[in-house]
Design an enzyme around this catalytic site. Structure first.
Site, mmCIF file in Angstrom:
data_model
loop_
_atom_site.group_PDB
_atom_site.id
_atom_site.type_symbol
_atom_site.label_atom_id
_atom_site.label_comp_id
_atom_site.label_asym_id
_atom_site.label_seq_id
_atom_site.Cartn_x
_atom_site.Cartn_y
_atom_site.Cartn_z
ATOM 1 N N ASP A 104 1.021 -3.645 -8.477
ATOM 2 C CA ASP A 104 1.839 -4.672 -9.136
ATOM 3 C C ASP A 104 1.010 -5.392 -10.192
ATOM 4 O O ASP A 104 -0.225 -5.419 -10.119
ATOM 5 C CB ASP A 104 2.316 -5.709 -8.109
ATOM 6 C CG ASP A 104 3.214 -5.089 -7.055
ATOM 7 O OD1 ASP A 104 3.807 -4.035 -7.334
ATOM 8 O OD2 ASP A 104 3.286 -5.663 -5.952
HETATM 9 N N1 URA Z 1 1.858 -3.163 -2.108
HETATM 10 C C1 URA Z 1 2.316 -4.200 -2.856
HETATM 11 O O1 URA Z 1 3.128 -4.991 -2.410
HETATM 12 N N2 URA Z 1 1.846 -4.321 -4.107
HETATM 13 C C2 URA Z 1 0.912 -3.499 -4.644
HETATM 14 O O2 URA Z 1 0.518 -3.683 -5.795
HETATM 15 C C3 URA Z 1 0.454 -2.442 -3.856
HETATM 16 C C4 URA Z 1 0.948 -2.287 -2.587
#
Ligand code: URA
Length: 236
Positions: A104
């Protein structure tokens, strides 16, 4: 087999047009014999090529470990945000690689980038069981009951029941979480499913390869052969 000028350009020795000139001037030997024909075909496995007397190491694919900061999207292009490729200052690497899997925009840590499509698929494909370990900071203390639920499988907001997971507590509100699948926002949604909230997330391991802690946020480096093997390992 590959053309001599293309091979040298792939290895970052210069542009095709520059290399054509240099090859014609005699800058290149193949198996110790000067070759002045840029279209001469070489075998990447068995031939030894030298450029100005220096042996050229053949590398078919590029493998990169990046320590992603917040504020970057894990994509090759984006209309609104900076992408992880904006952190790659080597034009040859930047032109060729793509990220394997997504973090993310507000997640930090290990992003693996490569132009090896098979390995990219192996790490990220739906049948992928390569471990991804995350460092998780939580808003509320991690309850023992929640830990057990997370490991047994929780139902996410879209009804999906999570598979194998391992939670390793660090202290009251910090833990590591190992996942072997990669649903959208999975770590955040798993903690939401047990009434908690992720306030900081960093990926620290892929397969058996830890993020190099010497890499500052935003820095990257290429991986060596041993590290690429560790990355592929499914078993801990
Ligand atoms: N899980 C999440 O919620 N975000 C990420 O960036 C990676 C795994």
């Amino acid at each position: 087999m590959i053309r001599l000028d293309k091979l040298l350009s792939n290895m970052g020795k210069g542009s095709r047009s520059e290399l054509v000139k240099l090859i014609k001037k005699g800058a290149v030997t193949v198996n110790s014999v000067t070759v002045k024909d840029p279209s001469f075909k070489v075998d990447e496995i068995t031939d030894s090529v030298s450029f100005f007397g220096e042996p050229v190491k053949f590398q078919k694919f590029i493998y990169v470990m990046l320590n992603k900061p917040r504020g970057y999207v894990t994509a090759t292009e984006d209309n609104y945000n900076k992408t992880v490729l904006d952190l790659i200052d080597n034009p040859l690497i930047k032109k060729r690689v793509a990220p394997a899997g997504r973090l993310d925009i507000d997640t930090e840590g290990f992003v693996f980038l490569t132009d090896d499509g098979d390995l990219n698929h192996y790490i990220t494909g739906p049948k992928c069981h390569v471990r991804k370990r995350y460092l998780v900071h939580l808003e509320l203390p991690l309850l023992d009951a929640s830990l057990k639920q997370l490991e047994a499988g929780v139902t996410l907001d879209d009804g999906y029941v999570t598979k194998e997971a391992k939670v390793i507590p660090i202290d009251d509100d910090k833990c590591y979480m190992d996942l072997y699948e990669g649903k959208f926002h999975q770590v955040k949604r798993m903690f939401e499913a047990v009434g908690n909230k992720v306030i900081y997330l960093k990926r620290v391991i892929i397969g058996n390869l830890p993020l190099d802690e010497a890499l500052e946020l935003g820095e990257y480096r290429e991986l060596n052969d041993k590290e690429i093997e560790l990355l592929k390992e499914r078993e801990i």
